[in-house]
Scaffold this motif. Sequence first.
Motif, short mmCIF file in Angstrom:
data_model
loop_
_atom_site.label_atom_id
_atom_site.label_comp_id
_atom_site.label_asym_id
_atom_site.label_seq_id
_atom_site.Cartn_x
_atom_site.Cartn_y
_atom_site.Cartn_z
N UNK A 150 92.37 40.56 -62.00
CA UNK A 150 92.37 41.91 -61.42
C UNK A 150 90.99 42.12 -60.80
N UNK A 199 89.68 44.70 -59.65
CA UNK A 199 89.21 46.09 -59.74
C UNK A 199 87.75 46.27 -60.15
N UNK A 200 87.37 45.84 -61.35
CA UNK A 200 86.01 46.13 -61.78
C UNK A 200 85.19 44.86 -62.01
N UNK A 254 82.39 42.43 -61.83
CA UNK A 254 80.98 42.71 -61.55
C UNK A 254 80.35 41.65 -60.66
N UNK A 256 79.60 35.04 -64.57
CA UNK A 256 79.64 34.50 -65.94
C UNK A 256 80.85 33.58 -66.11
N UNK A 314 82.91 39.90 -69.12
CA UNK A 314 82.65 41.18 -69.79
C UNK A 314 83.65 42.27 -69.41
N UNK A 315 84.33 42.08 -68.31
CA UNK A 315 85.22 43.13 -67.81
C UNK A 315 86.69 42.85 -68.09
N UNK A 316 86.99 41.72 -68.73
CA UNK A 316 88.39 41.35 -69.02
C UNK A 316 89.23 41.25 -67.74
N UNK A 322 88.14 33.61 -69.64
CA UNK A 322 88.82 34.81 -70.14
C UNK A 322 87.94 35.49 -71.19
N UNK A 323 87.42 34.66 -72.10
CA UNK A 323 86.64 35.20 -73.21
C UNK A 323 85.27 35.68 -72.77
N UNK A 332 95.02 41.89 -69.83
CA UNK A 332 94.14 42.21 -70.95
C UNK A 332 93.57 43.62 -70.86
N UNK A 333 93.28 44.05 -69.63
CA UNK A 333 92.76 45.40 -69.44
C UNK A 333 93.73 46.15 -68.53
N UNK A 334 93.83 47.45 -68.71
CA UNK A 334 94.74 48.22 -67.86
C UNK A 334 94.44 47.97 -66.39
N UNK A 386 90.38 28.77 -71.48
CA UNK A 386 90.22 30.20 -71.77
C UNK A 386 88.77 30.67 -71.80
#
Lengths: 593, 350
Positions: free
Chosen positions: A559, A561-562, A564, A568, A514-516, A510-511, A534-536, A507
């Motif tokens: 996902x 989507x965002x 970066x 990390x 920064x963007x989940x 996952x943790x 975790x994030x929409x 995990x």
Amino acid sequence: MKPTDISNPEYFHKVIDCQFACPAHTPVPEYIRLISEKRYDEAYMINWVSNVFPGILGRVCDRPCEPACRRGRVEKDPVAICRLKRVAADNCSPDFTIPAAYVPNTKNGKKIALIGGGPASLTVARDLIPLGYEVDLYDDQAKGGGFMRSQVPSFRLPEKVLDKEVELILNMGVNTVFNTYVSSMKTILEKKYDAVFVGTGAPRGRDLPDLPGRKEGDAGVHLGIDWLASVVFGHVKSVGKRILVIGGGNTAMDCCRTARRLGGEDVRILVRSPREEMKASPWEIEDALHEDIPLYDNHVPKEFVVEQGKLVGMRFEKVTAEYDDQGKRKLVSTGEPLVFMACDEVLLAVGQLNAFPWIEKDLGIEFDSWGLPILGKGTFQSTLEHVFFGGDAAFGPKNIITAVAHGHEAAISIDLFLRGLPLNQRPTPSVTMAGQKMGIHDWLYDNQISEEQRQVVPTVEKVKSLKDRLIEVELGYDQEHGHTEAMRCLNCDVQTVFHVAECIECDACVDACPERCINFIENGSEEEIRTRLLAPAPELNQGLYVSDVLPTGKVMVKDENVCLHCGICAERCPTSAWEMQKFFYRSPQAGQK
Amino acid sequence: MTFFRPGFRHPDLPPNEAGYELRDYEGGISTLCAGCGHDSVNAAIIRACFELAIEPHKVVKLSGIGCSSKSPAYFLGKSHGFNSVHGRMPSIATGANMANRDLIYLGVSGDGDTASIGMGQFAHAVRRNLNMVYIVMNNGCYGLTKGQYSATADKGSIGKKGEPNQLESIDLCEIAIQLGAGFVGRSFSGDKQQLVPMLKAALSYEGMSFVDVISPCVTFNNTPGSTKSYHWVREHREATNTFDFVPFRQEITTEYAEGKTEAVTLHDESVIYLHKGDGNLQITDRRQAMDALEEHKRKGLILTGILYVDPEGEDTHVILHTTKRALNALGEKDLCPGNDALADINDRFR
Ligand SMILES: Cc1cc2nc3c(=O)[nH]c(=O)nc-3n(C[C@H](O)[C@H](O)[C@H](O)COP(=O)(O)OP(=O)(O)OC[C@H]3O[C@@H](n4cnc5c(N)ncnc54)[C@H](O)[C@@H]3O)c2cc1C
Ligand SMILES: Cc1ncc(C[n+]2csc(CCOP(=O)(O)OP(=O)(O)O)c2C)c(N)n1
Ligand code: SF4
Ligand code: SF4
Ligand code: SF4
Ligand SMILES: [Mg+2]
């Protein structure tokens, strides 16, 4: 969901939002990184290979990449992808010449005619000459460039920049037949070319022939695109003080800004639709407003008012937009009396039409009910097998980068056709993957995310630029601002690659993310999984990267989507189950495998 | 090296009821080994506090020495914190709690910090049922000093150095139950589905909430022979029960079938709903909890879940009849009520 097939190059290609959105699939993050390293020549080359006109497009591209840019989803403004292209062009060494690979050694004996000298035809020439084809280019203008020359005003695109990039191609050995309007396709076909490419654009401006007063006021009413061409060619040198520009597209913006430079003092834009629905790019509207050109939306032209044989103004009906259940728009009159606006001249910029009066009906080239040629899907081949179409001539008016993309595809088709190969067995993109790890925490790319906002492009003082239509308004970024802007790019081509066999499901990623983005969850259908992350994850056009089943029975779902692309996750993974790999994708071009 | 976390966060993440963003509960970027279980516990703490909408400035993080005790640097960066000496977190927490009962005390310790050098302090904080959350990030070794077996390492477990541990292990949960902790649970860093609601329940409980989280040390004790490795814990874990935690103020939306679910209401009206499987233990019964722990140990299994709750437990302040107002909020007048008050008191003894 099935595990994502990352061996399909289109998966990671789609993650690079800008490149995917670019019709020519320019490797954007690669050239932006090169700019950040001040390697301008290489940055220019990356562009030139893909989009052929970096200096031109760096100024006037419609930039479909920018609304798609990932940066625009994590903060307000996307990366200034277009203006960075200009940085590459402006700083490229002056003695840039065609790379050796583009100079043909031997001719292959095949001859091709290109009708129209715009970006579509020039791209076909650029792609086919290196393969040994001989090319004849016909255009009714005295120079190459098509609408880029006759329509796009010099205050947005200086002639020098246009000349340089057009000549680069013409000097590859194009036989130019300028000042020649092709009035018969039949005569061209009789010349026994091995293939013919039609890149004649959409050269006819739409009129408002049925409005009362149109005929009587004709001397004061001009079709926008014809008028712009007349300005470029010096036939029109001045305008009246009060000008009404009718239309809400980019042509209207160019008309009104040009009018301001030719003596127009009270120049207004009148649009039928609400401002939010105007076709013009937001930045072009802004530029017009900035030049003190007011915009009247919801104004439907009703009448040209002519007094004593002279146009004195126009009347408009004020409307509001209403939408039915299907979202279809209807413009409904507000019931107020018609609005009168006085003027000396009117410029009509209400659309463009395709017109092929010169293509005889009995040649076997078929057209649909809209007057557009019937073409093979993705091949640009017409119903006459050795005739191909591209650019605005193919599907109606679009933009330069689309014309370039059509040119590449048409060139592939022409080459396959003349080698006797099936047109649907097209070359595939070339793809490379390169690990980015240098040390435990060291990366080959800049993974620290800059928090700078979009840099403002400096411009010439308004009073100065309004005096002379030849002065370019934008000055472009200098090297320093170019670097700052380049550092805003999120390196979306540096992909997060997941190795399921290495993962111990600790995990940590996952943790740390920064963007989940990363999840370890039970599998399910995509629709259902999207509700459990975790994030929409409402961006349905953004992919979910799904792994094979892990020892606990869960799957990894990321996902895209965002993300970066900060790496990390890969830094915090104890087993290197996450890897950062640079994915370089180049669309196929004619002659490639 | 990535020393700074990027400034951007997922734009669609909603704030919590108190209006805070998830990032308001984050701390510095971790310098623990990649894959350390402690980082997952940190993430669970962040989520629990976020979801409970605890105001960050209402929390005090306290710790001793160890990798685990370093962890508070990586969560709740806007909360108060005190990093004490080795094994001394409980006495600092006691003092702070006595001075200001209005804050939430979150102690983070390791198995070394608690079960060895801090054993005495641990025992007495538990006996007092001090109102705090006491988390032990339990990796069976002294991670910070390169992996020596700690007092919670199981007999026979083999860490990175290859020599099996010879000594009997201490079960901190059993001791906590025995010594009077009001809330005792055990979880696993690799199971946030269990850990996050458990921490939320622990944070809502008034009294000693002791949570032992098995938190593998990837570097020194994640070996095939170790009983505190990711793999071993996943294979040998059994849960007392599954449960939902419904915080005070939150509407109960799920319907629970009668007889299958037991509700335990905490002091602040929060409710723990336990879903019973076969032979589930009664979590309000100390004896049953201790038996269940021993029984699982005999079978070579690790029992996780909420092990024991005393919904009526009384914390130190209640036991000591301290003033309801925080001591640090009392002015000079309250503290020195003057000669008349003294005379009154003296009169009572005449
Ligand atoms: C006012 C205006 C502004 C624009 N601004 C932008 C912009 O900022 N950015 C952008 O991306 N796009 C812009 N466009 C659109 C862009 O110019 C076109 O989409 C693009 O040039 C199309 O390229 P093409 O190769 O298909 O044809 P064109 O560029 O239209 O070239 C066709 C050429 O063929 C010639 N021709 C036509 N028929 C014949 C014939 N029978 N014989 C010989 N020659 C012929 C034409 O005169 C022309 O020179 C603008 C268009 C207009 C009208
Ligand atoms: C008084 C004192 N004695 C010994 C030490 C050395 N020491 C530092 S950390 C540590 C053990 C930490 O183990 P644990 O609490 O389990 O933390 P972990 O690193 O495993 O998370 C020891 C013995 C010390 N710092 N102070
Ligand atoms: S951030 Fe960079 S790579 Fe990503 S979409 Fe924008 S320009 Fe392209
Ligand atoms: S690169 Fe990794 S850590 Fe960074 S945003 Fe993407 S998934 Fe998250
Ligand atoms: S950090 Fe690596 S090993 Fe751990 S869960 Fe993520 S991918 Fe798996
Ligand atoms: Mg330890």
